[in-house]
Design a protein around this motif. Structure first.
Motif, PDB file in Angstrom:
ATOM      1  N   PHE A  58      40.688  36.288  36.209  1.00 15.45           N
ATOM      2  CA  PHE A  58      39.375  36.920  36.040  1.00 15.45           C
ATOM      3  C   PHE A  58      39.411  38.299  36.687  1.00 15.45           C
ATOM      4  O   PHE A  58      39.790  38.443  37.843  1.00 15.45           O
ATOM      5  CB  PHE A  58      38.325  36.043  36.732  1.00 15.45           C
ATOM      6  CG  PHE A  58      36.925  36.255  36.230  1.00 15.45           C
ATOM      7  CD1 PHE A  58      36.436  35.524  35.167  1.00 15.45           C
ATOM      8  CD2 PHE A  58      36.091  37.189  36.830  1.00 15.45           C
ATOM      9  CE1 PHE A  58      35.140  35.704  34.692  1.00 15.45           C
ATOM     10  CE2 PHE A  58      34.798  37.387  36.361  1.00 15.45           C
ATOM     11  CZ  PHE A  58      34.317  36.637  35.296  1.00 15.45           C
ATOM     12  N   ALA A  59      39.038  39.325  35.924  1.00 17.49           N
ATOM     13  CA  ALA A  59      38.951  40.683  36.484  1.00 17.49           C
ATOM     14  C   ALA A  59      37.496  41.117  36.400  1.00 17.49           C
ATOM     15  O   ALA A  59      36.826  40.852  35.391  1.00 17.49           O
ATOM     16  CB  ALA A  59      39.834  41.638  35.700  1.00 17.49           C
ATOM     17  N   VAL A 119      40.993  36.220  41.130  1.00 20.17           N
ATOM     18  CA  VAL A 119      39.982  37.224  40.795  1.00 20.17           C
ATOM     19  C   VAL A 119      40.516  38.578  41.227  1.00 20.17           C
ATOM     20  O   VAL A 119      40.932  38.751  42.378  1.00 20.17           O
ATOM     21  CB  VAL A 119      38.639  36.987  41.526  1.00 20.17           C
ATOM     22  CG1 VAL A 119      37.621  38.042  41.093  1.00 20.17           C
ATOM     23  CG2 VAL A 119      38.094  35.616  41.253  1.00 20.17           C
ATOM     24  N   ALA A 120      40.520  39.521  40.280  1.00 26.32           N
ATOM     25  CA  ALA A 120      40.864  40.903  40.607  1.00 26.32           C
ATOM     26  C   ALA A 120      39.568  41.689  40.527  1.00 26.32           C
ATOM     27  O   ALA A 120      38.913  41.690  39.486  1.00 26.32           O
ATOM     28  CB  ALA A 120      41.869  41.439  39.602  1.00 26.32           C
ATOM     29  N   SER A 121      39.185  42.301  41.629  1.00 20.44           N
ATOM     30  CA  SER A 121      37.869  42.946  41.674  1.00 20.44           C
ATOM     31  C   SER A 121      37.969  44.391  42.140  1.00 20.44           C
ATOM     32  O   SER A 121      38.827  44.729  42.962  1.00 20.44           O
ATOM     33  CB  SER A 121      36.963  42.170  42.640  1.00 20.44           C
ATOM     34  OG  SER A 121      35.829  42.934  42.974  1.00 20.44           O
ATOM     35  N   GLU A 122      37.055  45.199  41.634  1.00 21.30           N
ATOM     36  CA  GLU A 122      36.988  46.589  42.102  1.00 21.30           C
ATOM     37  C   GLU A 122      36.799  46.647  43.615  1.00 21.30           C
ATOM     38  O   GLU A 122      37.233  47.586  44.268  1.00 21.30           O
ATOM     39  CB  GLU A 122      35.818  47.313  41.402  1.00 21.30           C
ATOM     40  CG  GLU A 122      35.633  48.731  41.892  1.00 21.30           C
ATOM     41  CD  GLU A 122      34.543  49.508  41.171  1.00 21.30           C
ATOM     42  OE1 GLU A 122      34.285  49.242  39.988  1.00 21.30           O
ATOM     43  OE2 GLU A 122      33.947  50.384  41.815  1.00 21.30           O
ATOM     44  N   LEU A 150      46.795  47.453  39.765  1.00 15.03           N
ATOM     45  CA  LEU A 150      45.490  46.771  39.705  1.00 15.03           C
ATOM     46  C   LEU A 150      44.318  47.734  39.538  1.00 15.03           C
ATOM     47  O   LEU A 150      43.391  47.469  38.778  1.00 15.03           O
ATOM     48  CB  LEU A 150      45.348  45.973  41.009  1.00 15.03           C
ATOM     49  CG  LEU A 150      44.145  45.075  41.187  1.00 15.03           C
ATOM     50  CD1 LEU A 150      44.048  44.117  40.022  1.00 15.03           C
ATOM     51  CD2 LEU A 150      44.280  44.314  42.500  1.00 15.03           C
ATOM     52  N   HIS A 151      44.362  48.837  40.267  1.00 14.36           N
ATOM     53  CA  HIS A 151      43.224  49.758  40.235  1.00 14.36           C
ATOM     54  C   HIS A 151      43.555  51.032  39.439  1.00 14.36           C
ATOM     55  O   HIS A 151      42.972  52.093  39.676  1.00 14.36           O
ATOM     56  CB  HIS A 151      42.792  50.105  41.658  1.00 14.36           C
ATOM     57  CG  HIS A 151      42.361  48.907  42.449  1.00 14.36           C
ATOM     58  ND1 HIS A 151      41.172  48.252  42.217  1.00 14.36           N
ATOM     59  CD2 HIS A 151      42.973  48.218  43.446  1.00 14.36           C
ATOM     60  CE1 HIS A 151      41.065  47.220  43.051  1.00 14.36           C
ATOM     61  NE2 HIS A 151      42.144  47.178  43.807  1.00 14.36           N
ATOM     62  N   VAL A 196      41.677  47.985  34.298  1.00 16.27           N
ATOM     63  CA  VAL A 196      41.690  46.512  34.262  1.00 16.27           C
ATOM     64  C   VAL A 196      40.290  45.922  34.130  1.00 16.27           C
ATOM     65  O   VAL A 196      40.080  44.996  33.346  1.00 16.27           O
ATOM     66  CB  VAL A 196      42.411  45.954  35.516  1.00 16.27           C
ATOM     67  CG1 VAL A 196      42.307  44.433  35.591  1.00 16.27           C
ATOM     68  CG2 VAL A 196      43.881  46.370  35.507  1.00 16.27           C
ATOM     69  N   TYR A 197      39.351  46.425  34.895  1.00 13.79           N
ATOM     70  CA  TYR A 197      38.039  45.760  34.910  1.00 13.79           C
ATOM     71  C   TYR A 197      36.890  46.649  34.417  1.00 13.79           C
ATOM     72  O   TYR A 197      35.735  46.266  34.522  1.00 13.79           O
ATOM     73  CB  TYR A 197      37.734  45.189  36.317  1.00 13.79           C
ATOM     74  CG  TYR A 197      38.127  46.122  37.438  1.00 13.79           C
ATOM     75  CD1 TYR A 197      37.339  47.201  37.784  1.00 13.79           C
ATOM     76  CD2 TYR A 197      39.331  45.934  38.121  1.00 13.79           C
ATOM     77  CE1 TYR A 197      37.704  48.056  38.789  1.00 13.79           C
ATOM     78  CE2 TYR A 197      39.716  46.808  39.134  1.00 13.79           C
ATOM     79  CZ  TYR A 197      38.897  47.852  39.463  1.00 13.79           C
ATOM     80  OH  TYR A 197      39.263  48.718  40.457  1.00 13.79           O
ATOM     81  N   GLU A 198      37.214  47.845  33.906  1.00 20.39           N
ATOM     82  CA  GLU A 198      36.157  48.660  33.290  1.00 20.39           C
ATOM     83  C   GLU A 198      36.535  49.022  31.849  1.00 20.39           C
ATOM     84  O   GLU A 198      35.825  48.678  30.907  1.00 20.39           O
ATOM     85  CB  GLU A 198      35.900  49.926  34.123  1.00 20.39           C
ATOM     86  CG  GLU A 198      35.267  49.611  35.469  1.00 20.39           C
ATOM     87  CD  GLU A 198      35.057  50.826  36.371  1.00 20.39           C
ATOM     88  OE1 GLU A 198      34.027  50.863  37.053  1.00 20.39           O
ATOM     89  OE2 GLU A 198      35.914  51.712  36.427  1.00 20.39           O
ATOM     90  N   CYS A 199      37.665  49.740  31.692  1.00 20.59           N
ATOM     91  CA  CYS A 199      38.009  50.248  30.353  1.00 20.59           C
ATOM     92  C   CYS A 199      38.425  49.131  29.389  1.00 20.59           C
ATOM     93  O   CYS A 199      37.942  49.078  28.249  1.00 20.59           O
ATOM     94  CB  CYS A 199      39.109  51.294  30.452  1.00 20.59           C
ATOM     95  SG  CYS A 199      38.646  52.700  31.476  1.00 20.59           S
TER      96      CYS A 199
END
Ligand code: AHM
Ligand code: MG
Length: 308
Positions: free
Chosen positions: A64-65, A41-44, A261-262, A229-232
């Motif tokens: 999973f991001a 899991v890659a998370s903000e 990642l970020h 990665v997890y928004e755009c």
């Protein structure tokens, strides 16, 4: 339950974490762990990606991001927030998954979705075959298909941007905002301005009614604010699948190289013709310098390392 207010911690992006950011992150990671399908899991909310492979997910094939709680500045004032997620196939074959498994281009997503916690709770997702929306029926605890085959109108009359940052915007964005505000009967201008400050809620409204959401680069945030990665990327995948368009003002979001990642990116996303219009103004008034283009080319060829 004590869920309001700040956690008193700062995440890697230098943003203060809310209690609910941290709680949502823990809940999603725990659920994914027990699901057994994902190895990372890659998370903000986590500086580094988290391995969740264990006995239950020894052969897990997916990455999973997630932005567990997007728009979290709105939590304490009871305004809609959301969750954004993205799923990739693992590409490494041996051992534990690595950062390279996470740093895949948006085009490689196998699924992406968002959940909006608004006047009702909805799950909207795509697996690359169109977009479907499901509304939570709390009486049975199930998400029911309420918005099949969602399509974003090609034209719209709503623009969403944090206009307080106007002085820091690129010239092309300033010109577009003026274009939105000019009177023109044929194109239904002036347009309507709507900005919630929760990307999920702003985009969900624009998806249904037609509109554009812009978070450009600013002089203070030269790479933009939102994370690739997890928004755009997930939002771009969904909007493209609904017939819309998503770029960074110049290039398609889903084609962007992912180097960290970020990583942040500017985003111009929504109704196709609105995005095309602002891109035209960006090209004319805020074209990238030859140096920026050259640096991009080299990065694409793998000649220089990652930038954030
Ligand atoms: P967050 O993930 O920390 O909540 O930040 C992302 C949010 C987006 O939902 C929203 O569009 C944007 O930040 C609002 O930023 P600003 O307050 O600068 O307009
Ligand atoms: Mg967010």
């Amino acid at each position: 339950m004590d869920i309001f207010g700040d956690m008193g911690t700062i995440n890697i992006q230098g943003e203060s974490q809310k209690k609910l950011d941290v709680f949502a992150n823990e809940q999603f990671i725990a659920a994914l762990k027990s699901g057994g399908e994902c190895c990372i899991v890659a998370s903000e909310e986590n500086d580094e990606f988290v391995h969740i492979d264990g006995e239950v997910s020894k052969n897990a094939k997916y990455i999973f991001a997630i932005d567990p709680l997007d728009g979290s500045s709105n939590i304490d004032v009871n305004v809609a927030v959301g969750t954004i997620f993205s799923i990739y196939r693992r590409i490494s074959v041996d051992g534990r998954a690595t950062l390279n498994d996470v740093l895949q281009k948006g085009t490689e997503q196998v699924a992406a979705g968002y959940i909006i916690y608004g006047s009702s709770t909805m799950l909207v997702y795509t697996t690359g075959k169109g977009v479907n929306g499901f509304t939570l029926d709390p009486s049975i605890g199930e998400f029911c298909l309420s918005h099949p085959k969602m399509k974003i109108p090609e034209d719209g009359t709503i623009y969403s941007i944090n206009e307080g940052n106007y002085v820091h915007f690129p010239e092309g964005v300033k010109k577009y905002l003026k274009y939105c505000q000019v009177e023109d009967e044929q194109s239904s201008r002036p347009y309507t301005s709507r900005y919630i400050g929760s990307m999920v809620a702003d985009l969900h409204r624009n998806m249904i009614k037609g509109g554009i959401f812009i978070y450009p680069t600013t002089s203070g945030a030269p790479n933009g604010k939102l994370r690739l990665v997890y928004e755009c990327n997930p939002m771009a995948f969904i909007i493209e699948q609904a017939g819309g368009r998503a770029t960074d003002g110049y290039d398609r979001i889903l084609d962007k190289n992912v180097t960290s990642l970020h990583q942040r990116s500017a985003i111009f996303i929504g109704s196709k013709n609105m995005v095309l219009k602002v891109e035209e103004l960006m090209r004319t008034h805020s074209s990238k310098s030859p140096e920026e283009r050259a640096a991009e080319k080299m990065e694409k060829l793998g000649i220089v390392g990652g930038i954030d």
